[in-house]
Design an enzyme around this catalytic site. Structure first.
Site, mmCIF file in Angstrom:
data_model
loop_
_atom_site.group_PDB
_atom_site.id
_atom_site.type_symbol
_atom_site.label_atom_id
_atom_site.label_comp_id
_atom_site.label_asym_id
_atom_site.label_seq_id
_atom_site.Cartn_x
_atom_site.Cartn_y
_atom_site.Cartn_z
ATOM 1 N N ASN A 67 0.807 -1.217 0.000
ATOM 2 C CA ASN A 67 0.000 0.000 0.000
ATOM 3 C C ASN A 67 0.845 1.274 0.000
ATOM 4 O OD1 ASN A 67 -2.404 1.825 0.877
ATOM 5 N ND2 ASN A 67 -0.910 2.031 2.527
ATOM 6 N N TYR A 135 3.809 8.623 -11.783
ATOM 7 C CA TYR A 135 2.835 7.997 -10.867
ATOM 8 C C TYR A 135 1.922 7.037 -11.640
ATOM 9 C CZ TYR A 135 -0.894 7.442 -7.440
ATOM 10 O OH TYR A 135 -1.814 6.904 -6.572
ATOM 11 N N ALA A 137 2.424 5.617 -14.508
ATOM 12 C CA ALA A 137 3.198 4.481 -15.034
ATOM 13 C C ALA A 137 3.519 3.484 -13.927
ATOM 14 C CB ALA A 137 4.490 4.984 -15.686
HETATM 15 N N1 NAP Z 1 -5.348 8.972 -1.599
HETATM 16 C C1 NAP Z 1 -5.640 8.834 -2.865
HETATM 17 O O1 NAP Z 1 -6.345 9.665 -3.454
HETATM 18 C C2 NAP Z 1 -5.172 7.622 -3.620
HETATM 19 C C3 NAP Z 1 -5.749 7.358 -4.868
HETATM 20 C C4 NAP Z 1 -5.325 6.235 -5.579
HETATM 21 C C5 NAP Z 1 -4.326 5.430 -5.058
HETATM 22 N N2 NAP Z 1 -3.780 5.727 -3.858
HETATM 23 C C6 NAP Z 1 -2.720 4.847 -3.380
HETATM 24 O O2 NAP Z 1 -3.036 4.337 -2.098
HETATM 25 C C7 NAP Z 1 -1.837 4.139 -1.355
HETATM 26 C C8 NAP Z 1 -1.964 4.860 -0.022
HETATM 27 O O3 NAP Z 1 -2.178 6.229 -0.297
HETATM 28 P P1 NAP Z 1 -2.540 7.302 0.835
HETATM 29 O O4 NAP Z 1 -3.279 8.388 0.156
HETATM 30 O O5 NAP Z 1 -3.111 6.621 2.017
HETATM 31 O O6 NAP Z 1 -1.083 7.869 1.171
HETATM 32 P P2 NAP Z 1 -0.543 8.675 2.421
HETATM 33 O O7 NAP Z 1 -1.626 9.080 3.350
HETATM 34 O O8 NAP Z 1 0.332 9.747 1.846
HETATM 35 O O9 NAP Z 1 0.362 7.563 3.135
HETATM 36 C C9 NAP Z 1 1.424 7.025 2.397
HETATM 37 C C10 NAP Z 1 2.003 5.825 3.111
HETATM 38 O O10 NAP Z 1 3.127 5.372 2.324
HETATM 39 C C11 NAP Z 1 4.291 5.419 3.112
HETATM 40 N N3 NAP Z 1 5.455 5.929 2.371
HETATM 41 C C12 NAP Z 1 5.567 7.134 1.748
HETATM 42 N N4 NAP Z 1 6.814 7.274 1.262
HETATM 43 C C13 NAP Z 1 7.499 6.151 1.610
HETATM 44 C C14 NAP Z 1 8.836 5.728 1.440
HETATM 45 N N5 NAP Z 1 9.760 6.483 0.814
HETATM 46 N N6 NAP Z 1 9.203 4.527 1.939
HETATM 47 C C15 NAP Z 1 8.311 3.746 2.596
HETATM 48 N N7 NAP Z 1 7.028 4.113 2.807
HETATM 49 C C16 NAP Z 1 6.635 5.302 2.321
HETATM 50 C C17 NAP Z 1 3.988 6.377 4.251
HETATM 51 O O11 NAP Z 1 4.790 6.030 5.361
HETATM 52 P P3 NAP Z 1 5.366 7.162 6.362
HETATM 53 O O12 NAP Z 1 4.271 7.438 7.331
HETATM 54 O O13 NAP Z 1 6.530 6.487 6.962
HETATM 55 O O14 NAP Z 1 5.722 8.352 5.545
HETATM 56 C C18 NAP Z 1 2.510 6.168 4.498
HETATM 57 O O15 NAP Z 1 2.287 5.105 5.373
HETATM 58 C C19 NAP Z 1 -0.691 4.665 -2.220
HETATM 59 O O16 NAP Z 1 -0.066 3.603 -2.888
HETATM 60 C C20 NAP Z 1 -1.401 5.574 -3.200
HETATM 61 O O17 NAP Z 1 -0.711 5.702 -4.420
HETATM 62 C C21 NAP Z 1 -4.166 6.796 -3.124
#
Ligand code: NAP
Length: 229
Positions: A67, A135, A137
């Site tokens: 995730n 992103y 890709a």
């Molecule tokens: N939110 C959206 O609109 C959306 C839409 C489509 C897909 N997604 C996907 O859903 C997933 C979760 O998204 P989210 O919105 O919940 O993101 P988020 O709130 O920004 O949280 C991101 C998570 O990824 C971890 N992370 C970030 N950079 C990292 C790194 N360099 N190494 C290891 N871990 C890292 C963070 O850990 P830390 O706390 O340690 O930083 C955090 O736990 C992602 O893959 C995202 O692409 C999100």
């Protein structure tokens, strides 16, 4: 049932962790604020996380949920565009691939099945903004990898699924919406709102714990019909 969940510290990952824990699963989390810390921009990060998780789990991991991910802008005119491309690819795709590889090898060595759930994005199919080539890709790569794993190892009981969320409210509403294009983004979602993290978590929990084996290789969209395919 032991599950390794990356990026569990906040956002969608925290919601997935809550849903799985409520369902009685034992979740090994990962992130800076909680769980096992591992930076995926560091090439050693994924393997270090896997080894630490395996030790914490007592030698057995049943489900891997990838995730963790970043959504960072890279304008075409930026001098470091290629470095930004490589950073997003490494964190979103390469780290997930390495963890999938370690999970498949782990299950093969034990002669048991297992499940992988990859959190991709609507962007895998629809594309993203001009500042997010990397992103989109990376997420398309995740979907292709998921299908490849599903096809390659189904006979061994190793199943792979993907979830493609659309916009999902993971931060403060105002900040989140303005970072994704403001009111215009809502106009593009027939449901009239972005998804809540617990909606993505419901799909991930289903795939991790309940989905029938014949669903392997499938991709579940959770996007308010903003992109239908
Ligand atoms: N939110 C959206 O609109 C959306 C839409 C489509 C897909 N997604 C996907 O859903 C997933 C979760 O998204 P989210 O919105 O919940 O993101 P988020 O709130 O920004 O949280 C991101 C998570 O990824 C971890 N992370 C970030 N950079 C990292 C790194 N360099 N190494 C290891 N871990 C890292 C963070 O850990 P830390 O706390 O340690 O930083 C955090 O736990 C992602 O893959 C995202 O692409 C999100």
């Amino acid at each position: 049932m032991t599950i390794l969940l990356t990026g569990s510290s906040r956002g969608i990952g925290a919601a997935i962790q809550a849903a799985l824990t409520d369902a009685g699963a034992s979740v090994i989390g990962h992130g800076t604020a909680s769980g096992i810390p591992a930076d995926f921009s560091d090439p050693d990060g994924p393997t270090a996380l896997w080894n630490a998780a395996l030790e914490q789990a007592g030698g057995t991991i049943d489900v891997l949920i990838n995730n963790a991910g970043v959504f960072e802008a890279a304008a075409l005119a930026d001098d470091d565009w290629t470095a930004q491309w490589e950073r997003t690819m490494r964190i979103n795709l390469t780290a997930s691939a390495e963890l999938c590889r370690l999970a498949v090898l782990h299950w093969q060595a034990r002669g048991v099945g297992g499940r992988i759930v990859n959190i991709a994005s609507r962007a895998a199919y629809r594309g993203d903004s001009p500042a997010h080539w990397h992103y989109a890709a990376s997420k398309a790569g995740m979907v292709a990898m998921t299908k490849t794993i599903a096809r390659g190892y189904a006979r061994e009981g190793i199943l792979a699924f993907a979830v493609c969320p659309g916009f999902t409210m993971t931060g403060m509403a105002e900040d989140y919406l303005s970072s994704r294009g403001g009111d215009a983004l809502l106009a593009d979602i027939p449901l009239g709102r972005v998804a809540a993290p617990d909606e993505i978590a419901a799909a991930a929990k289903f795939l991790a714990l309940e989905a029938p084996a014949s669903m392997t290789g499938s991709v579940i969209d959770v996007n308010g019909a903003s992109y239908v395919r």
